[in-house]
Motif scaffolding. Structure first.
Motif, PDB file in Angstrom:
ATOM      1  N   ARG A 344      32.423 -40.448 -38.317  1.00  0.00           N
ATOM      2  CA  ARG A 344      33.189 -39.386 -38.979  1.00  0.00           C
ATOM      3  C   ARG A 344      33.072 -39.491 -40.492  1.00  0.00           C
ATOM      4  O   ARG A 344      33.055 -38.479 -41.213  1.00  0.00           O
ATOM      5  N   ASN A 350      32.328 -33.497 -37.503  1.00  0.00           N
ATOM      6  CA  ASN A 350      31.663 -32.700 -36.471  1.00  0.00           C
ATOM      7  C   ASN A 350      30.315 -33.293 -36.060  1.00  0.00           C
ATOM      8  O   ASN A 350      29.420 -32.573 -35.616  1.00  0.00           O
ATOM      9  N   ASN A 365      37.395 -27.809 -26.205  1.00  0.00           N
ATOM     10  CA  ASN A 365      38.541 -28.527 -26.760  1.00  0.00           C
ATOM     11  C   ASN A 365      39.181 -27.675 -27.848  1.00  0.00           C
ATOM     12  O   ASN A 365      38.794 -26.520 -28.060  1.00  0.00           O
ATOM     13  N   GLN A 367      39.541 -28.815 -31.101  1.00  0.00           N
ATOM     14  CA  GLN A 367      39.157 -29.297 -32.427  1.00  0.00           C
ATOM     15  C   GLN A 367      38.568 -28.138 -33.226  1.00  0.00           C
ATOM     16  O   GLN A 367      37.689 -27.415 -32.735  1.00  0.00           O
TER      17      GLN A 367
END
Length: 487
Positions: A344, A350, A365, A367
Motif C-alpha cells: 500500500r 489500489n 467490495n 473499497q
C-alpha cells in the motif's frame, strides 16, 4: 563495548518492556493488534525505503501454470488443488533479499520464491524462500535483523560486525546461517534451486477438518550452486546473470519446472512434536511427515514489461483462499500485516487492481477511491454495507476454521530453545568437501567482524551445534573455543 544502560523507547518516548517477543492471545494464540510497539515497528520499517522494496528489491519474474498431479481434497477444500489435471495460471518472482535494486544476482543471500496463483476463488500468494527455515521466528525482530543486512548509516557500507552481532545474540538464526554459508548460499541460477513456503500453514477440508502443512517446490532441473570465486567474477562481469538466465531459458523454450510436495501434520501432533511446528527456524523431519506430491509448476512466458509485471507485482502471505489459512507461527502472523502494508505504501492502496496483481476471479467490495484508481471506481453502485440495494454480501460458508486459544495476553517466547540440534544435524549430513566449503565461507564472512567478543560468541553457538564444526571455524579465525563451552 559500552555497558551504559540506555532504555529502548517507542517513537513517542514510552519505554519498551519486550523487544523480542510479540504479544499473543495465549501462549500459542494469534498476535494481538493491541501490541502497538509491534505495529509501530513494522509500519515504520515498511516506510524506510523509497520507492524500491525494503527487502527483495532485486528480482526477476515469469508467468506459467500450476497443474494438479495428486488429489489432496481430503486435506483441503482449495479448489485450485482439487482435481488431477486442473491448471491454474500463476506468476512467480525470484529475488535476492538484502541487496538494492541494482545489486548483483550472484551474492551469498537467500533467494525469494514468491508465487501468485490466479485461482477461481481469488489470488493465493505463497511467499517463501529457497530455504525451508528463516533467521528469526518472531516478526518483532524483523526490522532489526534487516537493518543489520543493509548499509551502516554512518559509513554507508555493509557491516559484518552488525550482522554477526545480531546473529550471535539471536542463536535461533544458526540453522539458516549454516544453510546460507553452505553451497546452497549461492544458487547457480533461479532455475536450479528448490523453493519453500517456509512457514507452517493450515489446510481445511470440506468437512471443516484441519491439518498443518508445509510446502516444498523441488526443481526438476536439479540443484546446482556456484563456486564462490566464479560467483564473485560474475558479480563484476554480469551482475544480472540470474535474471538473464531465466529470461533466456524461457525465451528459448527451455521451460523450467518444479514439483510441489507438501508435508501434512495432524492438528493434534502440534502439541506433542519434538520441535514446535510453528517455529520457522525449524524443519519437520521427512521421516516423521513424508513428502506428498501435489502438483507441478511450469514457467513458460516472460513478462512483456519488467516494471508493469515484475516491479509492480505485489505478494502477501495473507492472500488466502478458502481451504488455506494461517497458523500461529509468529513470524507469519507479522507478515500477514507487513507485506500488504508495504505494498500500500510502495505501489498504492489500489495495488491489487494492477493487471499483474488483479485476480481472475470477480472482485466485489466497497473499497473506493485512493491514488491511481485504474478502473471505474465502483461507478454509481452502492458503496456501503449493510445495504438494501443488492450489494455484495458475506459468505458464511467460507469462514475460516476456528481453533482454541487460552492463556493471558502477554509477550512470550516459544517453548523450545533447542537452537543447535537441527544445524548440527545439517552439518553432519554434508560430505567432507561440503563441510570444508561451509567452514571456509563462515570463516571468510566472520573475519571482517571488528569485535573479537562477537566472533567468540558465534563460535560458541556453532560448537554447541557440532564440536567439529565449531572447532574448525575457530581454528580458521585463529581463535580458541571459549572454556565455558568446553566444560
Amino acid at each position: 563495548m559500552s555497558t551504559k544502560k540506555n532504555n529502548l523507547t517507542t517513537s513517542w518516548g514510552a519505554p519498551v518492556s519486550d523487544n523480542q517477543n510479540s504479544m499473543t492471545a495465549g501462549h500459542r494464540g494469534p498476535t494481538l493488534i493491541q501490541d502497538v510497539h509491534l505495529l509501530e515497528k513494522l509500519a515504520h520499517f515498511n516506510r524506510e525505503r523509497v520507492p524500491e522494496r525494503v527487502v527483495h528489491a532485486k528480482g526477476a519474474g515469469a508467468h506459467g501454470y500450476f497443474e494438479v498431479t495428486n488429489d489432496l481434497s481430503k486435506y483441503t477444500k482449495a479448489n485450485f488443488l482439487s482435481n488431477v489435471g486442473k491448471r491454474t495460471p500463476m506468476f512467480i518472482r525470484f529475488s535476492t533479499v538484502a541487496g538494492e535494486l541494482g545489486s548483483a544476482d550472484t551474492v551469498r543471500d537467500p533467494r525469494g520464491f514468491a508465487v501468485k496463483f490466479y485461482t477461481e476463488d481469488g489470488n493465493y500468494d505463497l511467499v517463501g524462500n529457497n530455504t525451508p527455515v528463516f533467521f528469526i521466528r518472531d516478526a518483532i525482530k524483523f526490522p532489526d535483523f534487516i537493518h543489520t543486512q543493509k548499509r551502516d548509516p554512518k559509513t554507508h557500507l555493509k557491516n559484518p560486525t552488525a550482522v554477526f552481532d545480531f546473529w550471535s545474540l539471536s542463536p535461533e538464526s544458526l540453522h539458516q546461517v549454516t544453510i546460507l554459508m553452505s553451497d546452497r548460499g549461492i544458487p547457480a541460477t533461479f532455475r536450479h534451486m528448490h523453493g519453500f513456503g517456509s512457514h507452517t500453514f493450515k489446510w481445511v477440508n470440506e468437512q471443516g477438518e484441519g491439518a498443518w502443512v508445509k510446502y516444498h517446490f523441488k526443481t526438476e532441473q536439479g540443484v546446482k550452486n556456484l563456486d564462490v570465486n566464479l560467483a564473485a567474477k560474475l558479480a563484476g562481469e554480469n551482475p544480472d546473470y540470474h535474471t538473464e538466465d531465466l529470461f533466456n531459458a524461457i525465451e528459448n523454450g527451455d521451460f523450467p519446472a518444479w514439483k510441489l510436495y507438501v508435508q501434512i501434520m495432524p492438528v493434534e501432533d502440534a502439541d506433542t512434536y519434538r520441535f514446535d511446528p510453528f517455529d520457522v527456524t525449524k524443519v519437520w523431519s521427512q521421516k516423521d511427515y513424508p513428502l506428498i506430491e501435489a502438483g507441478r509448476m511450469v514457467l513458460d512466458k516472460n513478462p512483456e514489461n519488467y516494471f508493469a509485471e515484475v516491479e509492480q507485482a505485489t505478494f502477501s502471505p495473507g492472500s488466502f483462499v478458502p481451504g488455506i489459512e494461517a497458523s500461529p507461527d509468529k513470524m507469519l502472523q507479522g507478515r500477514l500485516f507487513a507485506y500488504s502494508d508495504a505494498h500500500r505504501y510502495r505501489v498504492g492502496a489500489n495495488h491489487n487492481l494492477l493487471p499483474v496483481n488483479r485476480p481472475k476471479a470477480e472482485v466485489n467490495n466497497y473499497q473506493r477511491d485512493g491514488q491511481m484508481r485504474p478502473d471505474s471506481n465502483g461507478g454509481g453502485s452502492v458503496y456501503y454495507e449493510p445495504n438494501s440495494f443488492g450489494g455484495p454480501t458475506e459468505s458464511p460458508e467460507n469462514k475460516p476454521a476456528a481453533y482454541a486459544v487460552s492463556g493471558s495476553a502477554d509477550s512470550v517466547a516459544y517453548d523450545h530453545d533447542d537452537y543447535y540440534t537441527q544445524p548440527g544435524d545439517l552439518y553432519r549430513l554434508l560430505s567432507e568437501d561440503e563441510r570444508t566449503r561451509l567452514v571456509e565461507n563462515m570463516v571468510g564472512a566472520m573475519k571482517p567482524v571488528a569485535v573479537e567478543e562477537i566472533k567468540l560468541r558465534q563460535i560458541q553457538h556453532i560448537y554447541k551445534a557440532d564440536p567439529e564444526y565449531g572447532t574448525r571455524v575457530a581454528e580458521g579465525l585463529g581463535l580458541s573455543i571459549p572454556q565455558e563451552v568446553l566444560r
